[in-house]
Design an enzyme around this catalytic site. Structure first.
Site, PDB file in Angstrom:
ATOM      1  N   ASP A  37      48.610  13.859  76.623  1.00 18.63           N
ATOM      2  CA  ASP A  37      47.206  14.143  76.698  1.00 18.63           C
ATOM      3  C   ASP A  37      46.681  12.536  75.993  1.00 18.63           C
ATOM      4  O   ASP A  37      45.968  11.968  76.304  1.00 18.63           O
ATOM      5  CB  ASP A  37      47.076  14.506  75.671  1.00 18.63           C
ATOM      6  CG  ASP A  37      47.048  16.169  76.563  1.00 18.63           C
ATOM      7  OD1 ASP A  37      46.503  16.169  77.669  1.00 18.63           O
ATOM      8  OD2 ASP A  37      46.986  17.366  75.685  1.00 18.63           O
ATOM      9  N   VAL A  38      47.603  12.095  74.861  1.00 17.12           N
ATOM     10  CA  VAL A  38      46.988  10.819  74.310  1.00 17.12           C
ATOM     11  C   VAL A  38      47.354   9.270  75.132  1.00 17.12           C
ATOM     12  O   VAL A  38      45.855   8.367  75.536  1.00 17.12           O
ATOM     13  CB  VAL A  38      47.752  10.629  73.000  1.00 17.12           C
ATOM     14  CG1 VAL A  38      48.250   9.531  72.569  1.00 17.12           C
ATOM     15  CG2 VAL A  38      47.958  11.474  71.937  1.00 17.12           C
TER      16      VAL A  38
END
Length: 406
Positions: free
Chosen positions: A166-167
């Protein structure tokens, strides 16, 4: 309006939930872009996401929506959806930029939005390249990371608490939008940019050699807390405090040997094992023997003495601490670090909030902005961008298309 920043000439509309897409918007907002988040009345899928404050305000939502403006609309109503589409495709240089991780259909359909503004740029984040649903944890399971994480003796998967894909994807959302905006500046052409969370994970697994290892028949195993391919691991000091010491580069390794005074021991060990311990790969092969020697030195000393010796020799090391210790005792996680400011967040109180980690020489750091209340800027944004005056806004309110912010 948002303060000045390197992207202060851009206006981006965001319709999103959870981590990657909101993080992309936050990344742009913290560089000065005017990021307008559209949510349904009552809040979107992540409006109540844990962790929560004592007053049931989502710290997750507050953290990922700092420095944005919030518009709340009745998206179940055709008029609400039409207003949302008009905001996305509104005229203006540096506008016509849209980020979402919802399926691109209905009012989020690129072709419908493009009909309103021909040079529209839309970045759509998907779960996989076919448009299927996925989240960080399912992607991580699929690419095999839980089977190379954890103790070497464990045969069960170990999930990671950090949503790393996600990051990485969130920052690619920002990168992709800026690249498309640069292309539009040269050609006048908009486009639909698609990005899949699973593809980001697969590409990183390829970049880091995991896929090649498996192709060559030597898929990565578990090595517990040992640093793969070099020397590094956790150690316990005499007083129970734990540290991590790293000897990845030759300079780092030499510093660690100097700090521990184990040069003769290391030389003898290398000769006995037939390994050249100036090479990082050979240090990995000798990790158990090296770990025993260095671990013994550390175990005989207090944390304070280990820290002093390591700092004096320039060792690459760090203390293990929990998040509570980080927040309450580490000056790096405080206003002593220019990254942080103390911000009053509605419904929460004063919060330690980070600004962008990027430092641009030509711009002062942008002040940290609190996350907005849901719908806080609806009236101002509709007036400013769509020319909806107070009377017209009141009629929208009466019809349930908008409401006063929570």
């Amino acid at each position: 309006m948002p303060g000045q920043g390197i992207l202060s000439d851009l206006r981006i509309v965001e319709a999103s939930a959870f981590v990657a897409a909101p993080l992309g918007g936050l990344t742009l907002a913290q560089m000065g872009a005017d990021v307008i988040r559209i949510d349904p009345l009552g809040g979107g899928l992540d409006f109540g996401r844990w962790p929560m404050s004592h007053d049931d305000v989502s710290l997750f939502w507050c953290g990922l929506n700092k420095s944005k403006r919030s518009v709340a609309l009745n998206l179940a109503d055709p008029e609400g959806r039409e207003i949302a589409m008009s905001l996305i495709a509104a005229p203006g240089e540096g506008a016509g930029l849209f980020v979402t991780n919802f399926p691109p259909r209905g009012w989020l359909d690129y072709d419908k939005l493009k009909a309103k503004r021909a040079d529209l740029i839309q970045v759509t984040l998907q779960g996989d390249h076919k448009g299927g649903s996925a989240v960080d944890y399912t992607v991580n399971a699929r690419v095999g990371v839980p089977y190379v994480t954890g103790p070497a003796s464990d045969e069960t998967p170990v999930n990671h608490v950090l949503p790393a894909w996600d990051v990485a994807t969130g920052h690619l959302v920002a990168t992709g939008l800026l690249a498309a905006e640069r292309h539009r500046g040269r050609t006048g052409q908009g486009q639909h940019v698609k990005l899949a969370l699973e593809d980001v994970a697969l590409s990183v697994m390829g970049h880091l050699g995991f896929i090649a290892e498996a192709q060559l028949g030597c898929a990565r195993g578990r090595y517990g807390n040992d640093l793969f391919g070099a020397f590094g691991r956790d150690f316990a000091c005499a007083d129970g405090r734990r540290v991590i010491a790293i000897g990845l580069t030759l300079k780092q390794w030499n510093s660690l040997v100097e700090a521990t005074g184990l040069a003769k021991t290391v030389e003898t060990l290398g000769a006995r094992l037939g390994l050249d311990l100036t090479k990082e790969g050979d240090r990995f092969l000798a990790r158990r023997e090296l770990g025993a020697a260095i671990g013994g030195w550390i175990a005989a000393r207090s944390f304070a003495k280990v820290a002093a010796s390591f700092d004096h020799a320039g060792v690459c090391w760090g203390p293990y601490q929990n998040v509570d210790e980080l927040v309450h005792s580490d000056p790096a996680c405080s206003v002593e670090n220019p990254l942080f400011d103390s911000v009053e967040q509605s419904g929460v109180g004063r919060m330690l909030s980070p600004r962008s980690a990027l430092r641009f020489e030509a711009f002062d750091p942008r002040p940290v902005g609190a996350a907005p209340a849901l719908g806080e800027h609806t009236e101002a944004v509709l007036g400013e961008i769509l020319g909806i005056d107070g009377a017209a806004y009141g009629r929208l309110h009466d019809r349930g298309i908008v409401h006063n912010p929570r």
